[in-house]
Design a protein around this motif. Sequence first.
Motif, PDB file in Angstrom:
ATOM      1  N   MET A 244       0.864  -1.191   0.000  1.00 46.39           N
ATOM      2  CA  MET A 244       0.000   0.000   0.000  1.00 46.39           C
ATOM      3  C   MET A 244       0.894   1.232   0.000  1.00 46.39           C
ATOM      4  O   MET A 244       1.669   1.438   0.930  1.00 46.39           O
ATOM      5  N   ALA A 245       0.800   2.034  -1.027  1.00 47.77           N
ATOM      6  CA  ALA A 245       1.743   3.132  -1.237  1.00 47.77           C
ATOM      7  C   ALA A 245       1.248   4.416  -0.594  1.00 47.77           C
ATOM      8  O   ALA A 245       0.885   5.372  -1.263  1.00 47.77           O
ATOM      9  N   THR A 246       1.229   4.434   0.747  1.00 53.88           N
ATOM     10  CA  THR A 246       0.812   5.656   1.429  1.00 53.88           C
ATOM     11  C   THR A 246       1.264   5.607   2.864  1.00 53.88           C
ATOM     12  O   THR A 246       1.662   4.551   3.384  1.00 53.88           O
ATOM     13  N   ASP A 247       1.212   6.751   3.548  1.00 52.47           N
ATOM     14  CA  ASP A 247       1.436   6.795   4.984  1.00 52.47           C
ATOM     15  C   ASP A 247       0.613   7.935   5.556  1.00 52.47           C
ATOM     16  O   ASP A 247      -0.084   8.652   4.826  1.00 52.47           O
ATOM     17  N   SER A 248       0.688   8.104   6.883  1.00 51.20           N
ATOM     18  CA  SER A 248      -0.169   9.093   7.538  1.00 51.20           C
ATOM     19  C   SER A 248       0.165  10.521   7.107  1.00 51.20           C
ATOM     20  O   SER A 248      -0.698  11.398   7.146  1.00 51.20           O
ATOM     21  N   LYS A 249       1.408  10.785   6.663  1.00 51.72           N
ATOM     22  CA  LYS A 249       1.754  12.132   6.206  1.00 51.72           C
ATOM     23  C   LYS A 249       0.971  12.492   4.951  1.00 51.72           C
ATOM     24  O   LYS A 249       0.513  13.623   4.777  1.00 51.72           O
ATOM     25  N   ASP A 250       0.802  11.514   4.040  1.00 48.56           N
ATOM     26  CA  ASP A 250       0.013  11.766   2.843  1.00 48.56           C
ATOM     27  C   ASP A 250      -1.433  12.098   3.212  1.00 48.56           C
ATOM     28  O   ASP A 250      -2.046  13.005   2.649  1.00 48.56           O
ATOM     29  N   ILE A 251      -1.976  11.330   4.157  1.00 43.69           N
ATOM     30  CA  ILE A 251      -3.372  11.528   4.552  1.00 43.69           C
ATOM     31  C   ILE A 251      -3.541  12.809   5.359  1.00 43.69           C
ATOM     32  O   ILE A 251      -4.552  13.510   5.246  1.00 43.69           O
ATOM     33  N   GLY A 252      -2.556  13.148   6.178  1.00 42.66           N
ATOM     34  CA  GLY A 252      -2.669  14.312   7.045  1.00 42.66           C
ATOM     35  C   GLY A 252      -2.916  15.602   6.294  1.00 42.66           C
ATOM     36  O   GLY A 252      -3.519  16.537   6.832  1.00 42.66           O
ATOM     37  N   ALA A 253      -2.495  15.667   5.053  1.00 40.21           N
ATOM     38  CA  ALA A 253      -2.704  16.889   4.271  1.00 40.21           C
ATOM     39  C   ALA A 253      -4.175  17.164   4.007  1.00 40.21           C
ATOM     40  O   ALA A 253      -4.552  18.307   3.703  1.00 40.21           O
ATOM     41  N   SER A 254      -5.007  16.140   4.086  1.00 37.91           N
ATOM     42  CA  SER A 254      -6.434  16.326   3.808  1.00 37.91           C
ATOM     43  C   SER A 254      -7.271  16.377   5.077  1.00 37.91           C
ATOM     44  O   SER A 254      -8.496  16.364   5.010  1.00 37.91           O
ATOM     45  N   ALA A 255      -6.627  16.431   6.256  1.00 40.01           N
ATOM     46  CA  ALA A 255      -7.350  16.439   7.531  1.00 40.01           C
ATOM     47  C   ALA A 255      -7.617  17.864   7.983  1.00 40.01           C
ATOM     48  O   ALA A 255      -6.715  18.700   8.010  1.00 40.01           O
ATOM     49  N   HIS A 256      -8.876  18.154   8.360  1.00 42.00           N
ATOM     50  CA  HIS A 256      -9.281  19.492   8.786  1.00 42.00           C
ATOM     51  C   HIS A 256     -10.108  19.389  10.065  1.00 42.00           C
ATOM     52  O   HIS A 256     -10.631  18.315  10.391  1.00 42.00           O
ATOM     53  N   PRO A 257     -10.258  20.484  10.808  1.00 41.73           N
ATOM     54  CA  PRO A 257     -11.080  20.449  12.021  1.00 41.73           C
ATOM     55  C   PRO A 257     -12.529  20.070  11.700  1.00 41.73           C
ATOM     56  O   PRO A 257     -13.038  20.367  10.610  1.00 41.73           O
ATOM     57  N   VAL A 258     -13.187  19.436  12.656  1.00 34.32           N
ATOM     58  CA  VAL A 258     -14.598  19.074  12.468  1.00 34.32           C
ATOM     59  C   VAL A 258     -15.436  20.297  12.826  1.00 34.32           C
ATOM     60  O   VAL A 258     -15.828  20.489  13.984  1.00 34.32           O
ATOM     61  N   ASP A 259     -15.686  21.132  11.838  1.00 34.98           N
ATOM     62  CA  ASP A 259     -16.514  22.311  12.052  1.00 34.98           C
ATOM     63  C   ASP A 259     -17.324  22.596  10.795  1.00 34.98           C
ATOM     64  O   ASP A 259     -17.120  21.972   9.744  1.00 34.98           O
ATOM     65  N   ALA A 260     -18.236  23.545  10.910  1.00 36.21           N
ATOM     66  CA  ALA A 260     -19.141  23.844   9.797  1.00 36.21           C
ATOM     67  C   ALA A 260     -18.382  24.302   8.561  1.00 36.21           C
ATOM     68  O   ALA A 260     -18.708  23.912   7.432  1.00 36.21           O
ATOM     69  N   ALA A 261     -17.355  25.123   8.744  1.00 33.31           N
ATOM     70  CA  ALA A 261     -16.610  25.637   7.599  1.00 33.31           C
ATOM     71  C   ALA A 261     -15.919  24.507   6.842  1.00 33.31           C
ATOM     72  O   ALA A 261     -15.932  24.477   5.599  1.00 33.31           O
ATOM     73  N   SER A 262     -15.321  23.575   7.563  1.00 36.96           N
ATOM     74  CA  SER A 262     -14.642  22.453   6.904  1.00 36.96           C
ATOM     75  C   SER A 262     -15.630  21.577   6.159  1.00 36.96           C
ATOM     76  O   SER A 262     -15.364  21.132   5.041  1.00 36.96           O
ATOM     77  N   VAL A 263     -16.778  21.312   6.783  1.00 39.12           N
ATOM     78  CA  VAL A 263     -17.787  20.458   6.146  1.00 39.12           C
ATOM     79  C   VAL A 263     -18.332  21.121   4.890  1.00 39.12           C
ATOM     80  O   VAL A 263     -18.405  20.503   3.819  1.00 39.12           O
ATOM     81  N   MET A 264     -18.702  22.394   4.987  1.00 42.18           N
ATOM     82  CA  MET A 264     -19.270  23.073   3.825  1.00 42.18           C
ATOM     83  C   MET A 264     -18.242  23.230   2.718  1.00 42.18           C
ATOM     84  O   MET A 264     -18.601  23.287   1.540  1.00 42.18           O
ATOM     85  N   GLY A 265     -16.959  23.272   3.089  1.00 41.83           N
ATOM     86  CA  GLY A 265     -15.916  23.360   2.091  1.00 41.83           C
ATOM     87  C   GLY A 265     -15.785  22.123   1.232  1.00 41.83           C
ATOM     88  O   GLY A 265     -15.192  22.165   0.144  1.00 41.83           O
ATOM     89  N   LEU A 266     -16.346  21.002   1.694  1.00 45.89           N
ATOM     90  CA  LEU A 266     -16.320  19.760   0.921  1.00 45.89           C
ATOM     91  C   LEU A 266     -17.436  19.698  -0.116  1.00 45.89           C
ATOM     92  O   LEU A 266     -17.409  18.836  -1.001  1.00 45.89           O
ATOM     93  N   LEU A 267     -18.424  20.588  -0.008  1.00 44.97           N
ATOM     94  CA  LEU A 267     -19.652  20.483  -0.795  1.00 44.97           C
ATOM     95  C   LEU A 267     -19.764  21.617  -1.803  1.00 44.97           C
ATOM     96  O   LEU A 267     -19.258  22.722  -1.583  1.00 44.97           O
ATOM     97  N   GLN A 268     -20.455  21.351  -2.905  1.00 44.54           N
ATOM     98  CA  GLN A 268     -20.657  22.370  -3.936  1.00 44.54           C
ATOM     99  C   GLN A 268     -21.558  23.492  -3.438  1.00 44.54           C
ATOM    100  O   GLN A 268     -21.350  24.658  -3.754  1.00 44.54           O
ATOM    101  N   SER A 269     -22.572  23.136  -2.662  1.00 45.91           N
ATOM    102  CA  SER A 269     -23.512  24.112  -2.105  1.00 45.91           C
ATOM    103  C   SER A 269     -24.167  23.475  -0.893  1.00 45.91           C
ATOM    104  O   SER A 269     -23.950  22.287  -0.603  1.00 45.91           O
ATOM    105  N   ARG A 270     -24.970  24.251  -0.168  1.00 39.54           N
ATOM    106  CA  ARG A 270     -25.635  23.710   1.004  1.00 39.54           C
ATOM    107  C   ARG A 270     -26.680  22.684   0.586  1.00 39.54           C
ATOM    108  O   ARG A 270     -27.635  23.013  -0.118  1.00 39.54           O
ATOM    109  N   PRO A 271     -26.535  21.416   1.008  1.00 36.54           N
ATOM    110  CA  PRO A 271     -27.536  20.410   0.639  1.00 36.54           C
ATOM    111  C   PRO A 271     -28.817  20.568   1.452  1.00 36.54           C
ATOM    112  O   PRO A 271     -28.791  21.110   2.562  1.00 36.54           O
ATOM    113  N   ARG A 272     -29.909  20.109   0.878  1.00 32.67           N
ATOM    114  CA  ARG A 272     -31.189  20.146   1.597  1.00 32.67           C
ATOM    115  C   ARG A 272     -31.175  19.183   2.785  1.00 32.67           C
ATOM    116  O   ARG A 272     -31.751  19.463   3.831  1.00 32.67           O
ATOM    117  N   VAL A 273     -30.508  18.049   2.605  1.00 33.87           N
ATOM    118  CA  VAL A 273     -30.382  17.052   3.661  1.00 33.87           C
ATOM    119  C   VAL A 273     -28.892  16.759   3.853  1.00 33.87           C
ATOM    120  O   VAL A 273     -28.227  16.290   2.930  1.00 33.87           O
TER     121      VAL A 273
END
Length: 407
Positions: free
Chosen positions: A1-30
């Motif tokens: 498996m060609a990966t380690d935690s440093k590769d994954i750590g770059a995509s880790a963000h705080p669990v907050d509204a801004a981080s979640v909404m940043g993953l989405l194109q727009s605010r979903p209905r559900v």
Amino acid sequence: MATDSKDIGASAHPVDAASVMGLLQSRPRVLALGEPTHGEDTLLELRNELFQQLIEQEGYRTIAIESDCLMSLRVDDYVTARPDALDTLDEVMGRGFSHNFGASAANRELVRWVRAYNDGRPASDRVHFTGFDGPLEITGAASPRQALTALHGYLAAQVDADLLPCTAETLDRLLGADGQWTDEAVMMDPSQSVGRSAEAGELRLLADDLASLLDTQMPHLLTATSREDWDRARLYARTATGLLRYHHGMADTSPTRMSRLCALRDSMMAANLHALAERTPVLVFAQNSHLQREQSSMRMWQQPLVEWWSAGALVSAELGEEYAFLAMALGTIRHQGVDTPPPNTLEGLLYELPQASCVLDPRELSSALGAPLPPPRQSPWYGYASLNPAHLPTVDGVVFVRDVPES
């Protein structure tokens, strides 16, 4: 498996509204957040903080959790300060939740917070708190009496008696004793179910007629009563028809019985979510298997594999990008025998991250994992289900919690 935690750590963000909404194109209905196990307040406290931010910053106005939709009416009455609601917080927590969820300190705190948030707000801006599960447990299902009689009572008070398909007395006679509906022995012995009796068949027709009458009288009913009362009558109609359908399935003796029952339960969940989303943007919290887009599966009582489409899959198929799903994964639940995950699993790689919790972009995570994907983690405890790495393409975000101490 060609990966380690440093590769994954770059995509880790705080669990907050801004981080979640940043993953989405727009605010979903559900917007749905799944959990891999029930009953852990650490996970619920994380949910509380995230949901509170999404309510304050993104305008979500309904919280729906995996609890009995009829019992939860008490909770919604309490948090919205409905004039005829007399329950205290203790009474709401004791009688407004199924699955023993009312015993959770984190659930209690969320109910208290929503009530305080709503204080002084106009009715149109209040947050609702509801369950979206049917009146079901793994051991059985409720009697359809409450839903049927409430639906009949609402209609009887507003429409001509000649339009009703039956009287309340007829319903009472056909329903009989509630104990025959709630007998837990039925789950293991379909022959004891009353779900395919002559009376149950007649009740299914009457429930359908009552639901149809509710729909056809909508203009009059919305004038004669409030929209909230009509919405509750629709909930009673969905629940009555769904319960009678479920009881019919409980009498099934075929090998597909459990798959059919799981599918019927999630169909009821999906219908409730659709109805809630018609009114306000909805935040949903339930087990991952009820919210994922992939087909759900599990083994029960050494029977063949049970497979069904979840509520999330059904709602996603209807709403498209208006539905978003955050899958939760975790490292340890040591008090349940779930210890440090093997390093060659997705959870094992995430466990090497320094954060106690984080949210990750599944696209970046998939890229970091490379090929071949790590195997799914094997759970040593039946109450916890790991996140299948093959599901990442159908997930909108991954929330990882490193350690879950005993509540």
